[in-house]
Enzyme design. Structure first.
Site, mmCIF file in Angstrom:
data_model
loop_
_atom_site.group_PDB
_atom_site.id
_atom_site.type_symbol
_atom_site.label_atom_id
_atom_site.label_comp_id
_atom_site.label_asym_id
_atom_site.label_seq_id
_atom_site.Cartn_x
_atom_site.Cartn_y
_atom_site.Cartn_z
ATOM 1 N N ASP A 404 0.857 -1.285 0.001
ATOM 2 C CA ASP A 404 0.167 0.026 0.107
ATOM 3 C C ASP A 404 0.820 1.264 0.119
ATOM 4 O O ASP A 404 0.278 2.097 -0.501
ATOM 5 C CB ASP A 404 -1.054 0.052 1.241
ATOM 6 C CG ASP A 404 -0.515 -0.146 2.411
ATOM 7 O OD1 ASP A 404 0.591 -0.499 2.623
ATOM 8 O OD2 ASP A 404 -1.453 -0.345 3.299
HETATM 9 C C1 LAN Z 1 3.383 -1.332 10.053
HETATM 10 C C2 LAN Z 1 3.717 0.078 10.035
HETATM 11 C C3 LAN Z 1 2.805 0.432 8.522
HETATM 12 C C4 LAN Z 1 1.818 -0.311 8.302
HETATM 13 C C5 LAN Z 1 0.894 0.192 7.119
HETATM 14 C C6 LAN Z 1 1.517 0.626 5.844
HETATM 15 C C7 LAN Z 1 0.067 1.512 7.688
HETATM 16 C C8 LAN Z 1 -0.240 -0.831 6.887
HETATM 17 O O1 LAN Z 1 -1.120 -0.156 5.816
HETATM 18 C C9 LAN Z 1 0.328 -2.193 6.298
HETATM 19 C C10 LAN Z 1 1.335 -2.769 7.415
HETATM 20 C C11 LAN Z 1 2.416 -1.793 7.908
HETATM 21 C C12 LAN Z 1 3.438 -1.859 6.774
HETATM 22 C C13 LAN Z 1 2.782 -2.153 9.189
HETATM 23 C C14 LAN Z 1 2.990 -3.651 9.784
HETATM 24 C C15 LAN Z 1 3.318 -3.861 10.987
HETATM 25 C C16 LAN Z 1 4.321 -3.127 11.316
HETATM 26 C C17 LAN Z 1 5.642 -3.344 11.004
HETATM 27 C C18 LAN Z 1 3.801 -1.830 11.678
HETATM 28 C C19 LAN Z 1 2.549 -1.558 12.393
HETATM 29 C C20 LAN Z 1 4.866 -1.033 12.470
HETATM 30 C C21 LAN Z 1 5.017 -1.817 13.381
HETATM 31 C C22 LAN Z 1 4.571 -3.262 13.106
HETATM 32 C C23 LAN Z 1 5.693 -4.496 13.795
HETATM 33 C C24 LAN Z 1 5.001 -5.758 13.373
HETATM 34 C C25 LAN Z 1 6.143 -4.142 14.999
HETATM 35 C C26 LAN Z 1 6.992 -5.078 15.700
HETATM 36 C C27 LAN Z 1 6.022 -6.022 16.496
HETATM 37 C C28 LAN Z 1 6.005 -7.332 16.156
HETATM 38 C C29 LAN Z 1 4.873 -7.922 16.581
HETATM 39 C C30 LAN Z 1 6.898 -8.130 15.467
#
Ligand code: LAN
Length: 687
Positions: A404
């Site tokens: 995205d």
């Molecule tokens: C994110 C940040 C961005 C987010 C968007 C682009 C907003 C979304 O549309 C798709 C998924 C994504 C890329 C995403 C996935 C999961 C993340 C990476 C996070 C929320 C930021 C932190 C999170 C990550 C999994 C945190 C670490 C924790 C664990 C459980 C491993």
């Protein structure tokens, strides 16, 4: 008399219309946003929220003997006190009530930071922990960190054997099939587990053994504790299938073959190094960042890799008014930039050359500089999909691209192409299209990072009790919508490129979005709170794909939003919606969520819904609320948290509070003025 005459000769100017007020608010609102833009074009922002990250990092620094500067020690301590709940503990994230996971780990964190056990606030924390069963019931990721520190015994930790990486790749259980974040966490974990690494004992560790548990440390039955998790922490209770598998693995762990173990450890270490090198030592996320720190140190404490890791710690730390925290990522740079640009583009305020144009031009340079231009070296050996042409969530250097982010990046790149100084070449935009086509899932939707690789039933083996849907890739409405929007715009602006495939991909995406609409007309949002966010994407995605605005899907979605509008004209949804998967009202309405709802309703109105008048009327009440919430300085105040991941953990998007209201006002002002044009005459409508 005098007064009467004056009134006669110069009648009071008519009160400004809502459209005029929106334009005035836009002018005031873009100034603070413009002022916060960094020199490289992005908008810096605090990406905190989760409360299980700092403890991992502090444990990693402690066990590797890395000193913390006095400044950091003070600022991190301040943050931890700031986030302590009234009950005395810490939650999974800043909005959550205390959990054993949050409390046990942050208690340890404060002790490592030098706070004595007798400190009053720490005594309350300990009392809370012991009243909730002590660290005995800390969830598995907590057990893991405590074992590394020497406060838990490895017998009390569920097995994470590195040998799983040596299984044939075709097997569904091969770790490469896991969701990328889950595999990124369990990869370094398997190294530390495989070596049963325990930090050399210290006086502090001895004290923690004494402080964290309800029973004497030496009397604890570690293998029974493996399966014990505090009930208040459980989101996904381990299934019987998982328990069975874990018991088998635990049997194997009694006598692992040392030859296989050595091979597996070498394989895992190679993967860790590849990940380090392809991400500039940032790694994909905050949990792997702290784990890799320990792994590369253990492999070679004098290594350059360990130093590089330390040099890139700052990328994850954010010093805010509430203290210093570890962020959920190395930032949300690209994502915020793409949204801010769309808000500005749609306002039309930058149509003439001037300072705002400069802001957009700088933002565009950031977009240009942060498109990932190549694949990871030997990507198949690192289990990576192709990335050349896609955009990441943070920076190109970090290198993990997201569908995205690519969809939104493609949209802004196309919308700016006609007027920016040096537009991104068509070949690069085509690469983005190629990648998006490749990454569409078999079900027609899109996941975030990679095309889904594992079977859905693997979710039943989720060992991380505090999160949901983390085992394999899933399609999400946000990702699917953004990809559809990006592809549709490319088809319109650069017709002819892979036309038939594009059309088919868009149709399949739209079908997927349609199938995922809930009976009440909403969509569940996976990455923002929650149905308001998901429904905004659902509506925009379907409309972009050519769905009639009069269709039942659009009508039901808009009716859903109308039904949730509150008396003050706003929308307000609690983070509990994400956790409970049903609408839960937030106490107060929220400007950011109001903006999402207004954007969706106005999109349906603009596309000519037969109910346009009522959507516009509702949107106007939302706009009035946004105007009322705007501060004197043109900015909006921070309200409740607005992002989420893995269903349970909230995360803070610092820039949303300004970007989203501005975007909604832009759309409203544009429609009120009856124009379809933004900057440079680029059409803004999403048809
Ligand atoms: C994110 C940040 C961005 C987010 C968007 C682009 C907003 C979304 O549309 C798709 C998924 C994504 C890329 C995403 C996935 C999961 C993340 C990476 C996070 C929320 C930021 C932190 C999170 C990550 C999994 C945190 C670490 C924790 C664990 C459980 C491993």
């Amino acid at each position: 008399m005098l007064i009467a005459r004056e009134t006669e000769s110069s009648p009071q100017p008519p009160a400004p219309t809502l459209g005029e007020r929106a334009v005035a608010a836009l002018h005031r609102g873009v100034a603070p946003l413009a002022a916060r833009q960094a020199a490289d074009g992005h908008w810096p922002g605090d990406y905190g929220g989760p409360l299980f990250l700092l403890p991992g990092l502090l444990i990693a620094l402690y066990v590797t003997g890395t000193p913390l500067s006095e400044h950091r020690r003070r600022r991190i301590t301040a943050y931890l006190w700031h986030t302590q709940t009234d009950e005395g503990g810490w939650g999974l994230h800043i909005a959550s009530p205390a959990t054993v996971f949050g409390t046990a780990l942050n208690y340890v964190a404060l002790r490592l930071l030098g706070v004595p056990r007798t400190e009053e606030r720490l005594r309350r924390a300990r009392a809370w922990l012991l009243a909730h069963g002590g660290a005995e019931g800390v969830p598995s990721w907590g057990k893991f960190w405590l074992a590394v520190l020497g406060v838990y015994r490895w017998e009390g930790v569920q097995p994470v054997p590195p040998e799983l990486w040596l299984l044939p790749r075709q097997l569904p259980l091969h770790p490469s099939r896991l969701w990328c974040h889950t595999r990124a966490v369990y990869l370094p974990m398997s190294y530390l587990y495989g070596r049963r690494f325990v930090a050399p004992p210290t006086q502090l560790v001895a004290e923690l053994r004494d402080e964290l548990f309800t029973r004497p440390w030496d009397a604890l039955d570690w293998s029974a504790l493996r399966e014990q998790v505090a009930s208040g922490d459980l989101y996904r209770a381990p299934s019987s299938a998982l328990r069975g598998l874990q018991r088998v693995l635990a049997l194997h762990e009694r006598r692992p073959s040392s030859l296989l173990r050595q091979r597996a450890l070498a394989f895992v270490l190679d993967q860790v190094r590849r990940e380090d090198e392809s991400t500039g030592y940032l790694t994909i996320g905050p949990v792997s960042k702290a784990l890799h720190l320990v792994v590369v140190w253990l492999a070679d404490p004098a290594s350059a890799a360990f130093q590089r890791h330390l040099e890139r710690l700052d990328d994850y730390l954010w010093d805010g008014a509430d203290g210093m925290k570890m962020q959920g990522y190395n930032g949300s740079q690209l994502w915020d930039t793409a949204f801010a640009m769309q808000a500005l583009l749609e306002s039309g305020l930058a149509a003439q050359p001037g300072p705002l144009r400069e802001v957009l031009q700088r933002a565009y340079r950031f977009l240009d500089a942060n498109q990932v231009r190549q694949d990871v070296p030997e990507r198949e050996r690192h289990f990576r999909d192709a990335t050349a042409g896609m955009w990441p969530f943070s920076t190109a250097e970090q290198g993990w691209t997201v569908s995205d982010c690519t969809g939104e990046g493609l949209k802004v790149a196309l919308r700016c192409a006609s007027w920016v100084e040096r537009p991104i070449g068509d070949d690069r935009l085509r690469l983005a299209v190629d990648r998006l086509l490749e990454q569409q899932n078999a079900d027609g939707g899109w996941s975030e990072y990679e095309r889904a690789r594992g079977p859905a039933w693997l979710e039943r083996l989720n060992p991380a009790e505090v999160f949901g849907d983390i085992m394999v890739g899933h399609s999400y409405v946000e990702c699917t919508s953004a990809c559809v929007q990006g592809l549709v715009l490319h088809r319109r602006e650069r017709p002819g490129y892979r036309a038939a495939e594009l059309t088919r991909a868009v149709a399949r995406g739209a079908e997927w979005i349609g199938r995922r609409q809930r009976a009440d007309g909403s969509w569940y949002g996976g990455w923002g709170i929650c149905f308001t966010y998901g429904t905004w994407f659902g509506v925009e995605g379907l409309l972009a794909a050519g769905e009639s605005p009069a269709s039942p899907a659009i009508t039901r979605a808009c009716d859903f939003l109308l039904g949730k509008q509150r008396a003050d004209g706003g929308w307000g949804e609690s983070y509990r919606s994400c956790v409970e998967a049903r609408w839960v009202e937030e106490q107060r309405t929220q400007a950011v969520q109001t903006a999402w709802a207004v954007l969706a309703l106005l999109a349906a109105a603009e596309h000519g819904s037969p109910r346009s008048a009522s959507y516009r009327a509702a949107a106007e009440r939302g706009v009035a609320l946004l105007l009322a919430r705007q501060g004197e300085d043109g900015a909006w105040p921070q309200e409740a948290i607005s992002g989420v991941f893995n269903r349970t953990c909230m995360i803070h998007y610092d820039n949303y509070r300004d970007i989203m209201p501005l975007w909604a006002l832009s759309r409203y002002a544009r429609l009120a003025a009856g124009t379809t044009s933004g900057v440079g005459g680029e059409p803004c409508s999403r048809t």
